[in-house]
Design a protein around this motif. Structure first.
Motif, PDB file in Angstrom:
ATOM      1  N   HIS A  83       0.705  -1.223   0.147  1.00 20.63           N
ATOM      2  CA  HIS A  83      -0.047   0.291  -0.265  1.00 20.63           C
ATOM      3  C   HIS A  83       0.857   1.645  -0.087  1.00 20.63           C
ATOM      4  CE1 HIS A  83      -3.646  -2.329   1.001  1.00 20.63           C
ATOM      5  NE2 HIS A  83      -3.111  -3.273   1.879  1.00 20.63           N
ATOM      6  N   TRP A 123       1.307   2.516   5.005  1.00 21.95           N
ATOM      7  CA  TRP A 123      -0.025   2.231   4.990  1.00 21.95           C
ATOM      8  C   TRP A 123      -0.422   2.265   5.917  1.00 21.95           C
ATOM      9  CZ3 TRP A 123      -1.476  -0.863   8.644  1.00 21.95           C
ATOM     10  CH2 TRP A 123      -0.917  -1.654   9.675  1.00 21.95           C
ATOM     11  N   SER A 197      -2.171  -2.752  -4.135  1.00 20.50           N
ATOM     12  CA  SER A 197      -2.891  -2.597  -3.194  1.00 20.50           C
ATOM     13  C   SER A 197      -2.690  -0.908  -3.036  1.00 20.50           C
ATOM     14  CB  SER A 197      -1.724  -2.919  -1.923  1.00 20.50           C
ATOM     15  OG  SER A 197      -0.797  -2.847  -2.756  1.00 20.50           O
ATOM     16  N   GLY A 254       3.980  -9.261  -2.429  1.00 17.93           N
ATOM     17  CA  GLY A 254       3.092  -8.492  -1.175  1.00 17.93           C
ATOM     18  C   GLY A 254       4.160  -9.603  -0.754  1.00 17.93           C
ATOM     19  N   VAL A 303      -8.333 -10.332  -3.046  1.00 21.92           N
ATOM     20  CA  VAL A 303      -6.785  -9.471  -3.451  1.00 21.92           C
ATOM     21  C   VAL A 303      -6.165 -10.655  -4.427  1.00 21.92           C
ATOM     22  CG1 VAL A 303      -7.107  -8.533  -0.914  1.00 21.92           C
ATOM     23  CG2 VAL A 303      -5.577 -10.800  -1.373  1.00 21.92           C
TER      24      VAL A 303
END
Length: 468
Positions: A83, A123, A197, A254, A303
């Motif tokens: 993110h 994030w 993200s 990620g 996701v």
């Protein structure tokens, strides 16, 4: 001569590196350090980290691995906190080295340090409140936009500090930055895992919402080039800590997906990961297609994983950071009372106290950071009486609250209906905290198992081992 995959995870609070033996597929060496990279920002609700400190900590971690094994690394995998966004200057390739960093060192150990880079806006950044998010265009994606997401952060800078963006030409996550520097890339490549993200990314087409963003005046030149998750980004542009030049480097993945990859050994497994934050997830059927539009009020999102598949995930902002906040609160009180105790010692004492309390009727709602589907929710403590005010009761109640919260976002019945047969536990907070593990085992009507070497650094090494 043995060969290795080097796995790197740049987490929110720590960095871990591992060496995975290619033949045995086992971890032979690992090292981890806290980054201590948070900085004080002039902006209210800002959460930023020092990019230089992050890379300095990474260099310390890599330098702690045996150089004879680093010299036999045949592939590098990188994962990290999703993110967030870091900006750097446009690349001018000179002698195959990127301009976003400075390289130094002798014959056997070259390293780099950031140059002309911004802080990492993480994030956890809270500057994009609900009112601001309501002014943004609707994404062409099944995933909602939220504060702390890269594209939302860039929109915020467009409105509040446009001059800041004009200083930079490239953007990515902190682990994308690492890959770009290692490979000497002129631009940034980003996998669908990280792109999703950031927001404004369509996982069905694997493309950014370019037209929507252009119409909103978004600086689309900052958007990285998207590549498939699990592919290679390039090769090391020179020797790095003993790792040979021209070693293949995977495009950054990620940390959540890599943690799952290290834990999920069967498609009927669900994974409970509690590190700084917390996630509960399971694999969707291979033919699953997510809905066309986002539901910002849903606590469950879908996701991208690998090869077009998806994970259903309840992603809570409140995990191990809640215990860290409790420790920080108590430490602050004790300092005011002129009593000195380290945070690590205090943490261990709290766990011991809670292990002496089998259960507590004290109730703690741990949502001190809100949740993406309910950003205005706050933490609460209830059912207080004189008999449950000990540190053991409080710590037990906090740990139970973390599990109550994540299971309210994805109820155990939901898992049973999806065919889940086992919970696999992972994450630094879960491995460190025996009380959290006890509460996890009480929260699910399914067996809960904990494996060794189940984290993002190991996961990303295994990903690129499996794709050799």
């Amino acid at each position: 001569m043995a060969k290795y995959v080097l796995g790197i995870d740049i987490g929110t609070t720590s960095i871990k590196v591992v060496l995975l033996d290619i033949n045995s597929k086992t971890v032979t060496d690992s090292f981890s350090l806290p980054t201590k990279a948070y900085i004080v920002s002039d902006e209210t609700h800002a959460k930023e980290q020092d990019s230089v400190q992050i890379i300095t900590t990474l260099n310390e971690c890599i330098a702690s691995l045996p150089i004879d094994k680093l010299q036999n690394v045949s592939r590098i995998g990188v994962s990290g906190q999703m993110h967030g966004v870091v900006f750097w200057k446009a690349q001018t390739v000179l002698y195959c080295l990127p301009s976003g960093c400075d390289w130094s060192g002798g014959d056997s150990r070259h390293l780099f340090s950031p140059r002309d880079t911004s802080h990492l806006i993480t994030w956890q950044d809270g500057r994009c409140n609900s009112d601001f998010l309501s002014t943004l265009p609707n994404p062409d994606s099944h995933l909602s936009i939220a504060t702390g997401f890269g594209c939302a952060t860039i929109f915020w800078y467009m409105k509040h500090r446009p001059g800041f963006l004009s200083d930079f030409m490239v953007a990515g996550t902190i682990h994308d930055y690492l890959v770009s520097m290692l490979c000497g890339l002129e631009s940034c490549v980003m996998t669908g895992q990280n792109a999703a993200s950031w927001g404004y990314f369509n996982t069905a087409t694997n493309q950014w919402n370019i037209d929507i963003l252009k119409d909103a005046g978004f600086p689309v030149h900052l958007l990285p080039e998207c590549v498939p998750s699990g592919c290679m980004a390039g090769q090391t542009c020179c020797e790095w800590h003993g790792v040979p030049a021209s070693t293949p480097v995977g495009a950054a993945l990620g940390d959540f997906q890599c943690s799952v990859y290290s834990s999920m050994t069967d498609r009927t497994d669900a994974v409970l990961n509690i590190s700084t934050s917390a996630q509960l997830t399971y694999a969707m059927p291979l033919d699953f297609t997510p809905p066309n539009i986002p539901d910002p009020t849903s606590s469950i999102s879908y996701v991208p994983y690998f090869d077009g598949s998806y994970l259903a995930v309840a992603a809570s902002l409140n995990g191990g950071n809640v215990m860290a906040t409790l420790v920080g609160m108590l430490s602050g009180w004790m300092n005011e009372l002129e009593v000195e105790v380290s945070d690590s010692s205090l943490y261990e004492k709290l766990i011991r106290c809670a292990l002496g309390v089998d259960s507590s009727d004290l109730r703690v709602s741990p949502t001190i950071l809100g949740e993406r589907h309910d950003p205005l929710s706050l933490g609460q403590v209830s059912n207080i009486h004189p008999s449950n005010l000990s540190l053991g009761h409080m710590t037990r109640a906090v740990c139970r609250g973390v599990l109550d919260n994540i299971t309210s976002m994805m109820h155990p019945v939901f898992l049973l209906e999806a065919g889940v047969q086992r919970i696999k536990g992972s994450g630094s907070a879960l491995s460190r905290n025996a009380v959290l593990r006890q509460e996890a085992e009480r929260a699910f009507p399914l067996p809960v198992e904990y494996g060794q070497d189940v984290d993002s650094a190991v996961g990303v090494a295994i990903v690129f081992h499996d794709r050799m």
